[in-house]
Write a protein that holds these residues in place. Structure first.
Motif, mmCIF file in Angstrom:
data_model
loop_
_atom_site.group_PDB
_atom_site.id
_atom_site.type_symbol
_atom_site.label_atom_id
_atom_site.label_comp_id
_atom_site.label_asym_id
_atom_site.label_seq_id
_atom_site.Cartn_x
_atom_site.Cartn_y
_atom_site.Cartn_z
ATOM 1 N N ILE A 57 -40.693 -58.277 3.184
ATOM 2 C CA ILE A 57 -39.539 -58.846 3.864
ATOM 3 C C ILE A 57 -38.895 -57.854 4.807
ATOM 4 C CG2 ILE A 57 -37.241 -59.847 3.488
ATOM 5 C CD1 ILE A 57 -38.237 -61.009 0.889
ATOM 6 N N ASP A 58 -38.859 -56.561 4.371
ATOM 7 C CA ASP A 58 -38.220 -55.544 5.194
ATOM 8 C C ASP A 58 -38.907 -55.328 6.523
ATOM 9 O OD1 ASP A 58 -36.237 -55.147 3.400
ATOM 10 O OD2 ASP A 58 -37.254 -53.470 2.360
ATOM 11 N N GLN A 59 -40.131 -55.848 6.681
ATOM 12 C CA GLN A 59 -40.816 -55.713 7.967
ATOM 13 C C GLN A 59 -40.125 -56.525 9.052
ATOM 14 O OE1 GLN A 59 -44.873 -56.821 7.288
ATOM 15 N NE2 GLN A 59 -45.358 -54.957 6.134
ATOM 16 N N CYS A 61 -39.766 -63.013 9.611
ATOM 17 C CA CYS A 61 -39.085 -63.759 10.670
ATOM 18 C C CYS A 61 -37.841 -64.452 10.131
ATOM 19 C CB CYS A 61 -40.042 -64.782 11.267
ATOM 20 S SG CYS A 61 -41.420 -64.029 12.144
ATOM 21 N N LEU A 62 -37.942 -65.015 8.912
ATOM 22 C CA LEU A 62 -36.769 -65.651 8.321
ATOM 23 C C LEU A 62 -35.642 -64.626 8.097
ATOM 24 C CD1 LEU A 62 -38.396 -68.057 5.708
ATOM 25 C CD2 LEU A 62 -37.199 -68.687 7.806
ATOM 26 N N VAL A 86 -33.302 -64.816 1.673
ATOM 27 C CA VAL A 86 -34.418 -65.210 2.538
ATOM 28 C C VAL A 86 -35.473 -65.958 1.750
ATOM 29 C CG1 VAL A 86 -36.313 -64.330 3.942
ATOM 30 C CG2 VAL A 86 -34.016 -63.381 4.206
ATOM 31 N N LEU A 87 -35.706 -65.511 0.527
ATOM 32 C CA LEU A 87 -36.695 -66.182 -0.313
ATOM 33 C C LEU A 87 -36.281 -67.611 -0.625
ATOM 34 C CD1 LEU A 87 -39.358 -65.736 -1.811
ATOM 35 C CD2 LEU A 87 -38.022 -65.019 -3.800
ATOM 36 N N GLN A 88 -34.994 -67.824 -0.861
ATOM 37 C CA GLN A 88 -34.503 -69.161 -1.129
ATOM 38 C C GLN A 88 -34.609 -70.057 0.111
ATOM 39 O OE1 GLN A 88 -33.430 -70.453 -4.105
ATOM 40 N NE2 GLN A 88 -34.247 -68.540 -4.941
ATOM 41 N N VAL A 89 -34.305 -69.486 1.260
ATOM 42 C CA VAL A 89 -34.451 -70.247 2.505
ATOM 43 C C VAL A 89 -35.903 -70.669 2.691
ATOM 44 C CG1 VAL A 89 -34.305 -70.133 5.020
ATOM 45 C CG2 VAL A 89 -32.472 -69.159 3.608
#
Length: 613
Positions: free
Chosen positions: A370-372, A419-420, A551-554
């Motif tokens: 995610i940090d990317q 991206c999210l 972000v994971l929930q989105v």
């Protein structure tokens, strides 16, 4: 000759004369006696004695056209003179020539006959046209003879030209070449027979001399001939016997050729399509086209192709099959190319990853993924694998209506999580442990960015399919290009309006789906994914501790919604637009001919009421 034989022969002669009067002789060789000779052979006096008519001696009259003399039995004596046009006459000349006639004459003296011949010559001009002089007396035996102009080699100033020489030669040759003509060949006695061109021509067309009768005119040592071969009365009786025998022998063949010609004419008439000269005939013609179109369309919509030769032969006209196949391809393309980014694991797998984390924070591996997002680009797919949004080739008539063919890329392999996260970071506010609901709407719109192109491309293909079907069937039902073009020009504007309506409704369906993507106050139920809770419930009952978890929930909500929304969007496009507005609805372009043959609305309701009772 017995009386019964004479009656039979007379009846057949009457029929042959009627065929001549109807210009059948222009198409079928009819039995006839033809007088042929070189010019100035002394035939006028012989014909006068043979027919009782005072033939004029003026070479400028009788050499301009053929003259048919017919005798018939009747209770009333009268003489009728008319003109039979040549087969190559124009319709205008044919009408003019057939309109000229003289009837009710009781007798013809030399001056009257010469005047009539001069009048006929003025009306006809010079051409392969026949003057018919019919003489009907109560005591006459049936008899008919045709006097053809004599061939000549030199022109006469003010009367004939070289073109006239060629025309007369062709006319004489045509009469002599008729295999059912008996040629009465006149030869003067004061010339060398070997120099008579008419005898040479007769031998060319009748080498066995089956159809040739020789006659010596003018001075002759009559005492050297047998008595049964001398005199006008014997000549007339002989010619009558020859003509009756010829007609009796050839009439069955003439009848057979006439039947064959009539069958050919009937076939040609059928090839001309139904007659449509009056307003009633034109209306019936249009109704027949409309009914034929409705029948074929109904069979095509219900996939009943075996009952139509046109649908059996043309696979592109199998409307229902092509529409269903196109709809399935649209659904498959949406599933494969419908997203800008490839989703990660499904909801269950993501939860397992999260549950297995050592601490309350997400696993280091997922955090790293995610940090990317710090280095991720915007929501723009970058993939070399693409597919066109259109499958059918445009029809020239609808090029301004349909959607242009554009390429749609495969979902990007770039990390959707990154991206999210970037989108979340660029849109978050003062929320504590939550995210704004508008984030899902934004991400959904970006993830479904190609839906509009794919939907408009699919509907454009259906428009081309329907348009090709309509005018393919019309062209089959209306082989006359003038009628086809006329019908098309009257219909094309209404069809374009309906095509445009379908395109506008497709855009409307897409906008509606984008509004639904806000997810507020919506509960989504899916048999495969289970129940996805409302956004308000997610915000209220699941306070999140860090942005990665958010972000994971989105991602989880977006993935669940996208699958259901995609299927719903595909179904709406196929049912509301393709089926209802273009193919199988009550007001599609395929129903355009109902205005011609459809019942009035009042009558339609009355019929439904009576049928229900």
């Amino acid at each position: 000759m017995t009386e019964a034989t004479t009656i039979v022969g007379s009846n057949l002669l009457v029929k042959i004369d009627q065929l001549f009067a109807c210009n059948v002789g222009n198409s079928i060789a009819l039995p006839q006696i033809v007088v042929v000779r070189d010019q100035s052979s002394g035939t006028s006096s012989v014909l006068e004695g043979l027919t009782g008519l005072p033939f004029p001696r003026d070479s400028g009259l009788c050499t301009r056209f053929a003259t048919q003399i017919t005798f018939r039995r009747s209770t009333e004596a009268y003489i009728t003179i008319s003109i039979i046009p040549a087969k190559n006459s124009s319709s205008q000349d044919r009408e003019r020539l057939q309109g000229w006639t003289k009837s009710g004459l009781k007798s013809l003296d030399a001056a009257t006959f010469a005047g009539l011949m001069a009048e006929v010559a003025k009306v006809i001009g010079i051409g392969a046209t026949t003057e018919q002089c019919q003489k009907t007396f109560s005591n006459d035996q049936h008899f008919s003879v045709i006097d053809v102009p004599g061939i000549f080699k030199r022109t006469t100033h003010g009367l004939t030209t070289k073109e006239d020489i060629a025309m007369v030669n062709n006319m004489v040759h045509e009469y002599m070449s008729n295999p059912r003509s008996v040629m009465l060949t006149f030869v003067p006695c004061n010339v060398d027979i070997a120099t008579q061109e008419i005898l040479e021509r007769a031998e060319d067309v009748d080498p066995e001399r089956i159809r040739t009768l020789g006659f010596f005119a003018k001075e002759h040592p009559w005492n050297t001939l047998e008595k049964e071969k001398v005199g006008i009365e014997l000549l007339r009786s002989r010619l009558q016997e020859v003509l009756e025998d010829l007609i009796r022998r050839e009439f069955p063949n003439v009848k057979g050729e006439m039947n064959q010609m009539l069958r050919k004419l009937e076939q040609d008439l059928k090839a001309l399509e139904p007659k449509r000269q009056s307003q009633t005939e034109q209306s019936q013609y249009l109704m027949d086209i409309a009914l034929g179109f409705q029948k074929i369309t109904s069979l095509a919509i219900h996939s009943d192709y075996s009952r139509s030769n046109l649908l059996e032969k043309g696979s592109q006209l199998r409307l229902a099959t092509e529409a269903v196949t196109g709809g399935q391809k649209f659904a498959d393309t949406m599933a494969l190319y419908g997203y800008s980014y490839t989703f990660k694991l499904d909801s269950k797998a993501l939860n397992e990853v999260f549950a297995n984390a050592i601490t309350s924070n997400i696993s280091d591996e997922l955090n790293e993924e995610i940090d990317q997002g710090d280095d991720a680009g915007s929501f723009t797919a970058d993939n070399s694998k693409a597919t066109p949004c259109r499958l059918n080739i445009d029809h020239l008539d609808v090029q301004d209506v349909v959607y242009p063919n554009t390429d749609v890329l495969l979902p990007s392999e770039m990390d959707i999580m990154a991206c999210l996260k970037k989108e979340y970071e660029e849109s978050r506010g003062f929320e504590l442990g939550t995210f704004d609901a508008s984030l899902l709407g934004v991400t959904m719109k970006q993830q479904a960015a190609d839906w509009r192109d794919l939907a408009l491309g699919h509907i454009s293909d259906i428009i081309v399919l329907v348009h090709n079907f309509i005018f393919g069937v019309l062209e089959h039902l209306t082989p006359n290009h003038r009628v086809y073009d006329g019908i098309k020009s009257r219909l094309i504007d209404d069809m374009i309006n309906k095509y445009q309506k379908a395109m506008l409704h497709t855009k409307f369906v897409f906008r509606q789906e984008c509004l639904r993507s806000q997810l507020e106050q919506c509960a989504i139920s899916n048999r495969e994914l289970g129940v996805v809770v409302k956004l308000s419930d997610v915000v209220q009952n699941n306070p999140l501790s860090n942005e990665n978890h958010t972000v994971l929930q989105v991602h989880d909500i977006l993935q669940s919604y996208c699958k259901v929304a995609r299927k719903r969007f595909v179904d709406c496009v196929r049912m509301q637009v393709a089926d209802t507005l273009l193919v199988a609805g009550s007001d599609t372009p395929l129903t355009f001919l109902e205005d011609i043959v459809g019942e009035d609305s009042v009558v339609k309701r009355r019929r439904q009421y009576l049928e229900k009772d």
